[in-house]
Scaffold this active site. Sequence first.
Site, PDB file in Angstrom:
ATOM      1  N   CYS B  88      15.815 100.113  37.913  1.00 12.90           N
ATOM      2  CA  CYS B  88      16.559 100.992  39.253  1.00 12.90           C
ATOM      3  C   CYS B  88      15.336 101.501  39.740  1.00 12.90           C
ATOM      4  O   CYS B  88      14.386 100.665  40.358  1.00 12.90           O
ATOM      5  CB  CYS B  88      17.318 101.942  38.533  1.00 12.90           C
ATOM      6  SG  CYS B  88      18.370 102.409  40.023  1.00 12.90           S
ATOM      7  N   HIS B 204      21.219  99.098  34.799  1.00 10.43           N
ATOM      8  CA  HIS B 204      20.750  99.866  33.777  1.00 10.43           C
ATOM      9  C   HIS B 204      21.150  99.473  32.352  1.00 10.43           C
ATOM     10  O   HIS B 204      22.181  99.915  31.776  1.00 10.43           O
ATOM     11  CB  HIS B 204      21.384 101.207  33.952  1.00 10.43           C
ATOM     12  CG  HIS B 204      20.976 101.950  35.286  1.00 10.43           C
ATOM     13  ND1 HIS B 204      19.795 102.849  35.247  1.00 10.43           N
ATOM     14  CD2 HIS B 204      21.338 102.111  36.481  1.00 10.43           C
ATOM     15  CE1 HIS B 204      19.437 103.242  36.165  1.00 10.43           C
ATOM     16  NE2 HIS B 204      20.483 102.998  37.052  1.00 10.43           N
ATOM     17  N   GLU B 206      19.651 100.291  29.653  1.00 12.62           N
ATOM     18  CA  GLU B 206      19.815 101.542  28.756  1.00 12.62           C
ATOM     19  C   GLU B 206      21.166 102.368  28.599  1.00 12.62           C
ATOM     20  O   GLU B 206      21.222 103.345  27.810  1.00 12.62           O
ATOM     21  CB  GLU B 206      18.380 102.510  29.131  1.00 12.62           C
ATOM     22  CG  GLU B 206      18.592 103.411  30.289  1.00 12.62           C
ATOM     23  CD  GLU B 206      18.862 102.856  31.437  1.00 12.62           C
ATOM     24  OE1 GLU B 206      19.116 101.668  31.871  1.00 12.62           O
ATOM     25  OE2 GLU B 206      18.876 103.970  32.537  1.00 12.62           O
TER      26      GLU B 206
END
Lengths: 741, 232
Positions: B88, B204, B206
């Site tokens: 990002c 994302h 994570e």
Amino acid sequence: MIKEPEVSLDLALQHGLSEEEFAKIINILGRTPNFTELGIFSVMWSEHCSYKNSIKVLKTLPRTGSRLLVGAGEENAGLVDIGDGLAVAFKIESHNHPSAVEPYQGAATGVGGILRDIFTMGARPIAALNSLRFGTLSDNRTKYLFEGVVAGIGDYGNCFGVPTVGGEVYFDDCYKGNPLVNAMAVGLVKHNETASAIATGAGNPVLIVGSSTGRDGIHGATFASEEISEKSEAKRPSVQVGDPFTEKLLLEATLEVIKAGYLIGIQDMGAAGISCSTTEMSAKGESGMSINLDKVPVREQGMTAYEILLSESQERMLCVVKKGFEDKVKAIFDKWDLNCEIIGEVTNDKNLKIYYQGELKADITPFDCVLGGGAPVYERETKVPGYFSVTRNFDFDSLKVQENIRDTFLKVFSSHNIVSKKWVYEQYDSMVRTNTVTGPGCDSAVVYIKDTNKALALKTDCNSRYVYLNPLKGGMIAVAESARNIVCSGGLPLAVTNCLNFGNPYKPEIYYQFSEAVRGMGEACIALDTPVTGGNVSFYNESPDSAVYPTPVIGMLGLIEDLSHITTSFFKENGDLIYVIGEDKEEIGGSEFLKVIHGLVKGDSPDINMETEKKLQSFLLNSIKKKLIKSAHDISEGGVITAIAECCIINRENQIGANVVIPASNREDFSLFSETQSRVVVSIDPKDQKDFEEFALLNGVKITKAGVTGGEILIVNGKYQFTLDELDKIYFETISKIMEN
Amino acid sequence: MNPKFGVVVFPGSNCDHDAYYSLKKNLGFDTQFLWHKNHSINNSDVIILPGGFSYGDYLRSGAIAKLSPLMNEVREFAEKGGIVIGICNGFQILCESNLLPGALIKNKSLKFVCKDVYVKVTNESKVFSSGVKGEVFKIPIAHGEGNYFIEENGLNELKQNSQILFQYCDKNGNITEASNPNGSVENIAGIMSKKGNVLGMMPHPERVCSDILGNSSGKFIFNSIKFYLKNI
């Protein structure tokens, strides 16, 4: 240097003080205040800071409980024990007036302010919610306000890095000139790492940290304490400008300083800026302060003491630190590239002395300025609203029976108050911090507490139409329904924060709405054992057209004690059995159906019996714990048919049809759209049918089998059919279509 | 060997804690934070530039972060073949730093968007996507400026060198206009450097490394890195 105006009664009146209040100030000081002191008193005694017209009523709310670690109003936010050595700080606050004239910054700084309230407690914000109300979307200015507010909330929270996990949005003409923007934040803190808004210990240095002080937001608190009018547009400079990046740095630095143990006390500078933080912290610590405004980092030349004291520049804090640790504290703020200046020290003479350019500009006793001290307290006159005689005498039998239920439902289901707010919440980062188990769009948001087996359930809620029709019951329902939503997600309701949005308290009918709604909330909070931990009162929500509906928004905190209890609203599998828990009384007063189909806001609000409600909630939560429930969804606006339709389609990855029969005792159109309280739609596995029914019987809770899940259509009463596709289109695309055109 | 991950903390990073927690707790990797003002990557084997709003992104996303002291070391590390992932805001910083080609501009909708999307692994990277070419993963996005742009020559080069790793697609893996959430050229969601050691992606991973949150589909990237480092 500009010469300061002569202080007179006229000038005091211009500052929003009354003649009586001005006399009181003279009496307290034993002399006429100077210009700077008048400024301080005027903001500290504004409705916004002093709660002068509400505090007496607020004190009737239940404000104690075994889990509360600080009492209501004692600190910047409520603090609730959730076990494992952890506590939750949470609070809701309004930013209505600024948002009415400058929607983007008004809403953004509302979020910023409430986040600071949380992290000044030492808590890291882990979730944000909101409650928004606007006029109807057919109006272009409303669209502009709606778009601006949503973008402002989104941009601030997204940049700061707090997930916006839930909220509510309602549209009604009564909010056209005066939208409501209520922001809630929730933070997590270890018991031994909390901070307090207090100044103690003579000689301890007082520091200002964060952004520089400018001329923005001067008299914001005063602006928030008057009605919106044509002149309000000129108050645009009273609206502050938000800087979420600096706020993020301030968060990290503040938590670091608190953890390091150098801090005595800390307070956010929101409304009334340095005036408010210095007086409140001193008053709380029963101390004084000596402040030198020359040391305050300013962003413009030539500011007067008055301006520096009243500035509401955002992203600033006042800290009192242990003497001798100034350099260590400065080093932490330095690391985060933030200002940190010593502007004075705590004194033990209980006086606040403010110096600027070698002159003593103010010499007052902090206790005299604050709520609970010298600030005035009023109880206003009440009068039963005249409109009750019209609304209460409405004859529901006069309503034409709806012949075409299919069309009627599609109209109700298309209501902007019912359809998904996907267009809104997709602009919010709802997942950052990686705790969001259930994001926006379900009964309540569910946020995981890392390294435990627990989660929080969070909800904001209020049906203001009910409160308008019956302030007492409406207040009770706001609490009951929030709690019901928490239970539907598998949580135990713990505590409440509230944001009380009303009109002008000097109007007796408005004050009646206020005091009755608070009474209702109090009764419901006692019944459900969910004390009020604090919140905010916003009066003067009136535009030239009218006052808003009385809107006491509830922010509810619930605890999910075991992650396996987490429950969502939508149907899970084909062939599950659908039950309605609770009993319908065909109540149409104040309903979405009545408004959408008949264009009326009439009748009484639905009835609410707290014993029934309690029984329902405890039965539902225990059924969830026994693993009997696969989905649970509260029945609210739009009635049982709307609730079931939502259960079919909310999960767009796996939409499931249903075949249900809703028995009517009198009229079918009333039974389908009735908003009778204390009802929930659940689905269960057929193998659990016997256990579930027996458990309901044991608990004395009425359940009715409504049907079965499955297929690609929703069939109601054997005759009305809706494809999942058509429901999906209406539900998820109605608002985006309007906003993207 | 168990790889050591370094998560860079810029002022305004806000997915740094998420990346740290997922790598350390959900995946069990040795993980450390790296402060942007320091001049050391402290023996990290993999560097993560996390999401967020570095320096508020008030100028242009990533434009100031690229000047942070630690970025010198990150650049050096990448040039020597070190593994770097920008997620990002991290992707934006990598583009601004010229460690990856192209730019990320405002979403076509002009609005921030946060939702789950599907991405298809359209190339085999022995570092980042070992054994999952062609697979479709559900991963969230959350950005206002994720619209990947590159001019035609650059795009051709990306294609020739098989640098496009992830493309937005529908549930079934079809790369369609409707499944493009931000207007990116050719639905590009993630690209690699020419040498294949630097990855930038808008989704994302994570955020989806935990069964508690209902989705672990982001783990494959980090597990692939571990497998790669074990076998070199």
